[in-house]
Design a protein around this motif. Sequence first.
Motif, PDB file in Angstrom:
ATOM      1  N   GLU A  24       0.822  -1.218   0.000  1.00 27.57           N
ATOM      2  CA  GLU A  24       0.000   0.000   0.000  1.00 27.57           C
ATOM      3  C   GLU A  24       0.852   1.263   0.000  1.00 27.57           C
ATOM      4  O   GLU A  24       0.420   2.303  -0.482  1.00 27.57           O
ATOM      5  N   GLN A  25       2.066   1.161   0.544  1.00 26.42           N
ATOM      6  CA  GLN A  25       2.982   2.301   0.577  1.00 26.42           C
ATOM      7  C   GLN A  25       3.749   2.458  -0.738  1.00 26.42           C
ATOM      8  O   GLN A  25       4.582   3.345  -0.874  1.00 26.42           O
ATOM      9  N   GLY A  26       3.478   1.568  -1.692  1.00 26.42           N
ATOM     10  CA  GLY A  26       4.092   1.666  -3.011  1.00 26.42           C
ATOM     11  C   GLY A  26       5.320   0.807  -3.227  1.00 26.42           C
ATOM     12  O   GLY A  26       6.027   0.960  -4.227  1.00 26.42           O
ATOM     13  N   TYR A  27       5.567  -0.121  -2.313  1.00 27.70           N
ATOM     14  CA  TYR A  27       6.736  -0.997  -2.436  1.00 27.70           C
ATOM     15  C   TYR A  27       6.383  -2.290  -3.157  1.00 27.70           C
ATOM     16  O   TYR A  27       5.292  -2.823  -2.997  1.00 27.70           O
ATOM     17  N   ARG A  28       7.328  -2.775  -3.923  1.00 27.03           N
ATOM     18  CA  ARG A  28       7.262  -4.128  -4.459  1.00 27.03           C
ATOM     19  C   ARG A  28       8.003  -4.979  -3.428  1.00 27.03           C
ATOM     20  O   ARG A  28       9.184  -4.774  -3.172  1.00 27.03           O
ATOM     21  N   VAL A  29       7.309  -5.935  -2.831  1.00 30.88           N
ATOM     22  CA  VAL A  29       7.837  -6.686  -1.691  1.00 30.88           C
ATOM     23  C   VAL A  29       8.429  -8.018  -2.151  1.00 30.88           C
ATOM     24  O   VAL A  29       7.781  -8.797  -2.844  1.00 30.88           O
ATOM     25  N   HIS A  30       9.658  -8.261  -1.733  1.00 34.53           N
ATOM     26  CA  HIS A  30      10.357  -9.530  -1.948  1.00 34.53           C
ATOM     27  C   HIS A  30      10.588 -10.127  -0.564  1.00 34.53           C
ATOM     28  O   HIS A  30      11.063  -9.435   0.336  1.00 34.53           O
ATOM     29  N   THR A  31      10.218 -11.391  -0.384  1.00 35.93           N
ATOM     30  CA  THR A  31      10.361 -12.014   0.931  1.00 35.93           C
ATOM     31  C   THR A  31      11.453 -13.078   0.911  1.00 35.93           C
ATOM     32  O   THR A  31      11.740 -13.681  -0.125  1.00 35.93           O
ATOM     33  N   VAL A  32      12.030 -13.281   2.086  1.00 33.98           N
ATOM     34  CA  VAL A  32      13.061 -14.307   2.247  1.00 33.98           C
ATOM     35  C   VAL A  32      12.843 -14.996   3.595  1.00 33.98           C
ATOM     36  O   VAL A  32      12.491 -14.350   4.582  1.00 33.98           O
ATOM     37  N   PHE A  33      13.004 -16.316   3.594  1.00 29.61           N
ATOM     38  CA  PHE A  33      12.934 -17.095   4.821  1.00 29.61           C
ATOM     39  C   PHE A  33      14.266 -17.789   5.010  1.00 29.61           C
ATOM     40  O   PHE A  33      14.738 -18.502   4.118  1.00 29.61           O
ATOM     41  N   ALA A  34      14.897 -17.581   6.150  1.00 32.71           N
ATOM     42  CA  ALA A  34      16.173 -18.217   6.472  1.00 32.71           C
ATOM     43  C   ALA A  34      15.890 -19.456   7.312  1.00 32.71           C
ATOM     44  O   ALA A  34      15.578 -19.353   8.498  1.00 32.71           O
ATOM     45  N   ASN A  35      15.992 -20.630   6.686  1.00 32.14           N
ATOM     46  CA  ASN A  35      15.736 -21.889   7.381  1.00 32.14           C
ATOM     47  C   ASN A  35      17.007 -22.322   8.090  1.00 32.14           C
ATOM     48  O   ASN A  35      17.942 -22.821   7.473  1.00 32.14           O
ATOM     49  N   THR A  36      17.028 -22.145   9.399  1.00 26.80           N
ATOM     50  CA  THR A  36      18.191 -22.533  10.191  1.00 26.80           C
ATOM     51  C   THR A  36      18.013 -23.898  10.838  1.00 26.80           C
ATOM     52  O   THR A  36      18.817 -24.303  11.666  1.00 26.80           O
ATOM     53  N   GLY A  37      16.964 -24.602  10.427  1.00 28.25           N
ATOM     54  CA  GLY A  37      16.711 -25.949  10.930  1.00 28.25           C
ATOM     55  C   GLY A  37      15.479 -25.994  11.810  1.00 28.25           C
ATOM     56  O   GLY A  37      14.987 -24.976  12.286  1.00 28.25           O
ATOM     57  N   GLY A  38      14.965 -27.188  11.982  1.00 32.94           N
ATOM     58  CA  GLY A  38      13.807 -27.380  12.844  1.00 32.94           C
ATOM     59  C   GLY A  38      12.478 -27.031  12.203  1.00 32.94           C
ATOM     60  O   GLY A  38      11.472 -26.935  12.894  1.00 32.94           O
ATOM     61  N   VAL A  39      12.473 -26.843  10.886  1.00 34.40           N
ATOM     62  CA  VAL A  39      11.244 -26.498  10.179  1.00 34.40           C
ATOM     63  C   VAL A  39      10.882 -27.680   9.282  1.00 34.40           C
ATOM     64  O   VAL A  39      11.705 -28.145   8.497  1.00 34.40           O
ATOM     65  N   SER A  40       9.661 -28.149   9.393  1.00 40.67           N
ATOM     66  CA  SER A  40       9.226 -29.302   8.594  1.00 40.67           C
ATOM     67  C   SER A  40       8.963 -28.889   7.150  1.00 40.67           C
ATOM     68  O   SER A  40       8.810 -27.703   6.836  1.00 40.67           O
ATOM     69  N   ASP A  41       8.879 -29.889   6.286  1.00 36.69           N
ATOM     70  CA  ASP A  41       8.554 -29.625   4.882  1.00 36.69           C
ATOM     71  C   ASP A  41       7.177 -28.969   4.754  1.00 36.69           C
ATOM     72  O   ASP A  41       6.975 -28.108   3.906  1.00 36.69           O
ATOM     73  N   GLU A  42       6.253 -29.372   5.612  1.00 37.41           N
ATOM     74  CA  GLU A  42       4.915 -28.795   5.587  1.00 37.41           C
ATOM     75  C   GLU A  42       4.948 -27.318   5.976  1.00 37.41           C
ATOM     76  O   GLU A  42       4.240 -26.493   5.382  1.00 37.41           O
ATOM     77  N   GLU A  43       5.749 -26.999   6.974  1.00 34.69           N
ATOM     78  CA  GLU A  43       5.874 -25.598   7.394  1.00 34.69           C
ATOM     79  C   GLU A  43       6.514 -24.753   6.293  1.00 34.69           C
ATOM     80  O   GLU A  43       6.079 -23.623   6.045  1.00 34.69           O
ATOM     81  N   LEU A  44       7.530 -25.296   5.641  1.00 32.13           N
ATOM     82  CA  LEU A  44       8.160 -24.573   4.533  1.00 32.13           C
ATOM     83  C   LEU A  44       7.167 -24.341   3.408  1.00 32.13           C
ATOM     84  O   LEU A  44       7.114 -23.240   2.832  1.00 32.13           O
ATOM     85  N   ALA A  45       6.372 -25.356   3.102  1.00 35.69           N
ATOM     86  CA  ALA A  45       5.367 -25.216   2.046  1.00 35.69           C
ATOM     87  C   ALA A  45       4.343 -24.150   2.434  1.00 35.69           C
ATOM     88  O   ALA A  45       3.930 -23.344   1.581  1.00 35.69           O
ATOM     89  N   TYR A  46       3.932 -24.107   3.700  1.00 39.10           N
ATOM     90  CA  TYR A  46       2.984 -23.093   4.155  1.00 39.10           C
ATOM     91  C   TYR A  46       3.561 -21.690   3.992  1.00 39.10           C
ATOM     92  O   TYR A  46       2.873 -20.778   3.513  1.00 39.10           O
ATOM     93  N   ILE A  47       4.809 -21.506   4.398  1.00 37.40           N
ATOM     94  CA  ILE A  47       5.454 -20.186   4.304  1.00 37.40           C
ATOM     95  C   ILE A  47       5.510 -19.727   2.851  1.00 37.40           C
ATOM     96  O   ILE A  47       5.170 -18.582   2.534  1.00 37.40           O
ATOM     97  N   GLU A  48       5.905 -20.612   1.961  1.00 33.31           N
ATOM     98  CA  GLU A  48       5.980 -20.263   0.542  1.00 33.31           C
ATOM     99  C   GLU A  48       4.591 -19.975  -0.030  1.00 33.31           C
ATOM    100  O   GLU A  48       4.409 -19.028  -0.799  1.00 33.31           O
ATOM    101  N   HIS A  49       3.607 -20.774   0.361  1.00 33.38           N
ATOM    102  CA  HIS A  49       2.231 -20.561  -0.092  1.00 33.38           C
ATOM    103  C   HIS A  49       1.687 -19.227   0.423  1.00 33.38           C
ATOM    104  O   HIS A  49       1.034 -18.481  -0.318  1.00 33.38           O
TER     105      HIS A  49
END
Length: 66
Positions: A24-49
């Motif tokens: 809304e402030q006019g930015y094109r948003v790029h996101t990044v997730f730093a997986n340092t471990g302890g995150v399941s495949d399902e959780e990673l899929a949720y974050i990306e989704h």
Amino acid sequence: MSKDVVLSFSGGLDTSFCVPYLQEQGYRVHTVFANTGGVSDEELAYIEHRAAELGVASHVTNDLAQ
């Protein structure tokens, strides 16, 4: 000229709020997730989704658990 911003993204309430706010402030948003471990495949899929659902310009997951 559009502005770009990179947001460290977890898919939780706070960062999910930040994406549309920044858009809304006019930015094109790029996101990044730093997986340092302890995150399941399902959780990673949720974050990306969730990032895609919010309409980010791009999303990257960095696997740093090695």
